[in-house]
Design a protein around this motif. Sequence first.
Motif, PDB file in Angstrom:
ATOM      1  N   MET A 104       0.836  -1.213   0.000  1.00 27.87           N
ATOM      2  CA  MET A 104       0.000   0.000   0.000  1.00 27.87           C
ATOM      3  C   MET A 104       0.865   1.254   0.000  1.00 27.87           C
ATOM      4  N   SER A 105       1.878   1.306   0.860  1.00 29.26           N
ATOM      5  CA  SER A 105       2.727   2.481   0.937  1.00 29.26           C
ATOM      6  C   SER A 105       3.543   2.666  -0.324  1.00 29.26           C
ATOM      7  N   ASP A 106       3.931   1.544  -0.961  1.00 31.16           N
ATOM      8  CA  ASP A 106       4.688   1.638  -2.202  1.00 31.16           C
ATOM      9  C   ASP A 106       3.863   2.292  -3.286  1.00 31.16           C
ATOM     10  N   ASN A 107       2.604   1.872  -3.397  1.00 31.47           N
ATOM     11  CA  ASN A 107       1.729   2.442  -4.409  1.00 31.47           C
ATOM     12  C   ASN A 107       1.526   3.937  -4.195  1.00 31.47           C
ATOM     13  N   THR A 108       1.362   4.298  -2.940  1.00 27.98           N
ATOM     14  CA  THR A 108       1.169   5.705  -2.622  1.00 27.98           C
ATOM     15  C   THR A 108       2.385   6.523  -3.002  1.00 27.98           C
ATOM     16  N   ALA A 109       3.532   5.972  -2.727  1.00 29.07           N
ATOM     17  CA  ALA A 109       4.763   6.680  -3.050  1.00 29.07           C
ATOM     18  C   ALA A 109       4.911   6.886  -4.529  1.00 29.07           C
ATOM     19  N   VAL A 110       4.561   5.856  -5.289  1.00 31.03           N
ATOM     20  CA  VAL A 110       4.642   5.971  -6.738  1.00 31.03           C
ATOM     21  C   VAL A 110       3.709   7.048  -7.241  1.00 31.03           C
ATOM     22  N   GLY A 111       2.467   7.074  -6.699  1.00 24.98           N
ATOM     23  CA  GLY A 111       1.491   8.080  -7.108  1.00 24.98           C
ATOM     24  C   GLY A 111       1.982   9.481  -6.810  1.00 24.98           C
ATOM     25  N   LYS A 112       2.549   9.693  -5.597  1.00 26.31           N
ATOM     26  CA  LYS A 112       3.045  11.008  -5.241  1.00 26.31           C
ATOM     27  C   LYS A 112       4.208  11.416  -6.133  1.00 26.31           C
ATOM     28  N   GLN A 113       5.082  10.460  -6.449  1.00 31.18           N
ATOM     29  CA  GLN A 113       6.207  10.769  -7.300  1.00 31.18           C
ATOM     30  C   GLN A 113       5.720  11.206  -8.683  1.00 31.18           C
ATOM     31  N   GLY A 114       4.745  10.513  -9.242  1.00 28.23           N
ATOM     32  CA  GLY A 114       4.210  10.870 -10.550  1.00 28.23           C
ATOM     33  C   GLY A 114       3.613  12.259 -10.541  1.00 28.23           C
ATOM     34  N   MET A 115       2.868  12.607  -9.505  1.00 31.24           N
ATOM     35  CA  MET A 115       2.261  13.921  -9.397  1.00 31.24           C
ATOM     36  C   MET A 115       3.325  15.002  -9.323  1.00 31.24           C
ATOM     37  N   GLY A 116       4.354  14.749  -8.524  1.00 34.61           N
ATOM     38  CA  GLY A 116       5.436  15.719  -8.407  1.00 34.61           C
ATOM     39  C   GLY A 116       6.164  15.933  -9.713  1.00 34.61           C
ATOM     40  N   GLU A 117       6.367  14.861 -10.462  1.00 35.00           N
ATOM     41  CA  GLU A 117       7.034  14.985 -11.759  1.00 35.00           C
ATOM     42  C   GLU A 117       6.188  15.770 -12.746  1.00 35.00           C
ATOM     43  N   LEU A 118       4.886  15.533 -12.741  1.00 37.01           N
ATOM     44  CA  LEU A 118       3.998  16.254 -13.643  1.00 37.01           C
ATOM     45  C   LEU A 118       4.023  17.752 -13.374  1.00 37.01           C
ATOM     46  N   ILE A 119       3.987  18.129 -12.111  1.00 37.59           N
ATOM     47  CA  ILE A 119       3.977  19.548 -11.745  1.00 37.59           C
ATOM     48  C   ILE A 119       5.242  20.237 -12.223  1.00 37.59           C
ATOM     49  N   ARG A 120       6.353  19.503 -12.290  1.00 39.35           N
ATOM     50  CA  ARG A 120       7.614  20.107 -12.721  1.00 39.35           C
ATOM     51  C   ARG A 120       7.714  20.262 -14.238  1.00 39.35           C
ATOM     52  N   ILE A 121       6.773  19.665 -14.989  1.00 42.47           N
ATOM     53  CA  ILE A 121       6.791  19.804 -16.450  1.00 42.47           C
ATOM     54  C   ILE A 121       5.954  21.026 -16.811  1.00 42.47           C
ATOM     55  N   ARG A 122       6.605  22.167 -16.908  1.00 43.86           N
ATOM     56  CA  ARG A 122       5.919  23.450 -17.081  1.00 43.86           C
ATOM     57  C   ARG A 122       5.013  23.491 -18.319  1.00 43.86           C
ATOM     58  N   PRO A 123       5.481  23.035 -19.503  1.00 43.58           N
ATOM     59  CA  PRO A 123       4.599  23.108 -20.685  1.00 43.58           C
ATOM     60  C   PRO A 123       3.296  22.332 -20.504  1.00 43.58           C
ATOM     61  N   TYR A 124       3.391  21.164 -19.868  1.00 46.42           N
ATOM     62  CA  TYR A 124       2.169  20.384 -19.680  1.00 46.42           C
ATOM     63  C   TYR A 124       1.224  21.063 -18.703  1.00 46.42           C
ATOM     64  N   MET A 125       1.757  21.645 -17.649  1.00 47.12           N
ATOM     65  CA  MET A 125       0.909  22.325 -16.679  1.00 47.12           C
ATOM     66  C   MET A 125       0.244  23.556 -17.308  1.00 47.12           C
ATOM     67  N   GLN A 126       0.966  24.256 -18.204  1.00 39.86           N
ATOM     68  CA  GLN A 126       0.350  25.383 -18.908  1.00 39.86           C
ATOM     69  C   GLN A 126      -0.762  24.892 -19.831  1.00 39.86           C
ATOM     70  N   PHE A 127      -0.493  23.797 -20.536  1.00 40.73           N
ATOM     71  CA  PHE A 127      -1.505  23.199 -21.414  1.00 40.73           C
ATOM     72  C   PHE A 127      -2.744  22.806 -20.620  1.00 40.73           C
ATOM     73  N   MET A 128      -2.534  22.172 -19.473  1.00 42.32           N
ATOM     74  CA  MET A 128      -3.661  21.727 -18.664  1.00 42.32           C
ATOM     75  C   MET A 128      -4.436  22.925 -18.095  1.00 42.32           C
ATOM     76  N   LEU A 129      -3.729  23.982 -17.724  1.00 43.69           N
ATOM     77  CA  LEU A 129      -4.403  25.177 -17.216  1.00 43.69           C
ATOM     78  C   LEU A 129      -5.282  25.790 -18.307  1.00 43.69           C
ATOM     79  N   SER A 130      -4.763  25.834 -19.529  1.00 43.76           N
ATOM     80  CA  SER A 130      -5.549  26.343 -20.647  1.00 43.76           C
ATOM     81  C   SER A 130      -6.809  25.512 -20.849  1.00 43.76           C
ATOM     82  N   LYS A 131      -6.669  24.199 -20.757  1.00 46.97           N
ATOM     83  CA  LYS A 131      -7.804  23.298 -20.934  1.00 46.97           C
ATOM     84  C   LYS A 131      -8.826  23.467 -19.817  1.00 46.97           C
ATOM     85  N   VAL A 132      -8.358  23.632 -18.598  1.00 49.56           N
ATOM     86  CA  VAL A 132      -9.253  23.809 -17.453  1.00 49.56           C
ATOM     87  C   VAL A 132     -10.047  25.110 -17.585  1.00 49.56           C
ATOM     88  N   VAL A 133      -9.373  26.183 -18.020  1.00 52.83           N
ATOM     89  CA  VAL A 133     -10.056  27.468 -18.180  1.00 52.83           C
ATOM     90  C   VAL A 133     -11.147  27.367 -19.241  1.00 52.83           C
TER      91      VAL A 133
END
Length: 429
Positions: free
Chosen positions: A1-30
Amino acid sequence: MSDNTAVGKQGMGELIRIRPYMQFMLSKVVSRFGDSIDSIAYSWMVYILTGSKVLMGTLLAVNFLPNILLGLFAGALVDRMSPKKVIVITNTGRGLLVGITALLFGLGQLEVWHLFVITILNSLLECFTSPAEVSSVPRLLPPSMLLSGNAMSSSATRVAELAGLAVAGALIATIGIAWTILIDAGLFALSALIMSRVGYPDVLTSANNENKTSTEMDSLSSDKSSIFSEMAEAFHFLRKHALLLIVSILFAFVNFCLMPFNVLRTPYVIETLHAGAGGLSLLSGLMVGGMLLSGVWLTQRGANYRKSVLVISGIVMLGLSYAMTALPAYMTSFQLPVAAAFCLLMGMGIPLATTPLATYLMEVTPSEMLGRVYALQSMLVLSVAPLGSLASGALADWMTMPVLFIVFGIMLAMSAGMLLFSKSFRSAL
């Protein structure tokens, strides 16, 4: 269970650091937030302007036509263009169209033929926006992060839809329809501005493209006739996969059955529930909320069940809840809360029915054909929607809305029997 959680958190953290994707997603959300406001305000405006259920059904039918007639061609064409430019241009165009609608309505100059022209043009732009957004994700994320990226995007857009639906009724009540629609126009412009700042990598990093040879990449600039060849390949692929074809036909019928509720939701809120724009926002918001809850449950527990069980359960839940939205018409109190509860259940049934089938499509379709095959299947699923819209408006003139909802809801639920008795469906899923 803890391993899965760690993997999920790591993926989220990596996504946030990808600036172009976060800008794309913000545009889509708006833009999705604006879409949700528009869906309430536009529907309310049309009903106030015309008061005709037949015209509402006709207008919704026209809304589907560009996607049905040109969706596959648009998807193939977008593959040859810069998705960033496509999204910027189409969102800018949609903002202008929505702004013109608000201006005409505010000045008292909006006429019925304006609605039809603007609806067709807006739907035509959407035909290009959707495939451009889909093709953007593998350009902005490495293959290992596609699943987490899609999951984050889906959750974020659902939250944006809920927020838009929640504020739409309040905006209409406080500042009026024209200003509410004008705010939506501004949101599309903001989305286009954010998207214009997204930096796409020069090298495609998606799994679909990383192994392509220079000859294959050069084919992207080949003559126009190859677009039609690629479209024909999608037809051949779907014809060879009978289960995908059967499912497409089934969900075309599901869409047909849902048309009365989609077309008549505004008069249902006004005439049956005796509620205002806030009531329409509540019902629409709870449907989206149900979809969000069901999606979260599928993420956590869906893998424990066969896809066939999830699909059949989702269709039955959707159909029966749909039929039960007629119940408030025969009640003297608590009409809106009861309708809201069944709308929540309807929303929960939608991901159960559709998500496993979308996963199956991705599993059996070659990645280089996925966009075309997806566009073709969408065209088939929407093919009878205009007929359903027209029929809904006409039937509402001589049959009460509650009876319509009961009849079509039961028909929808019973359609699950087609899958229940299909051995190929149960064995494949």
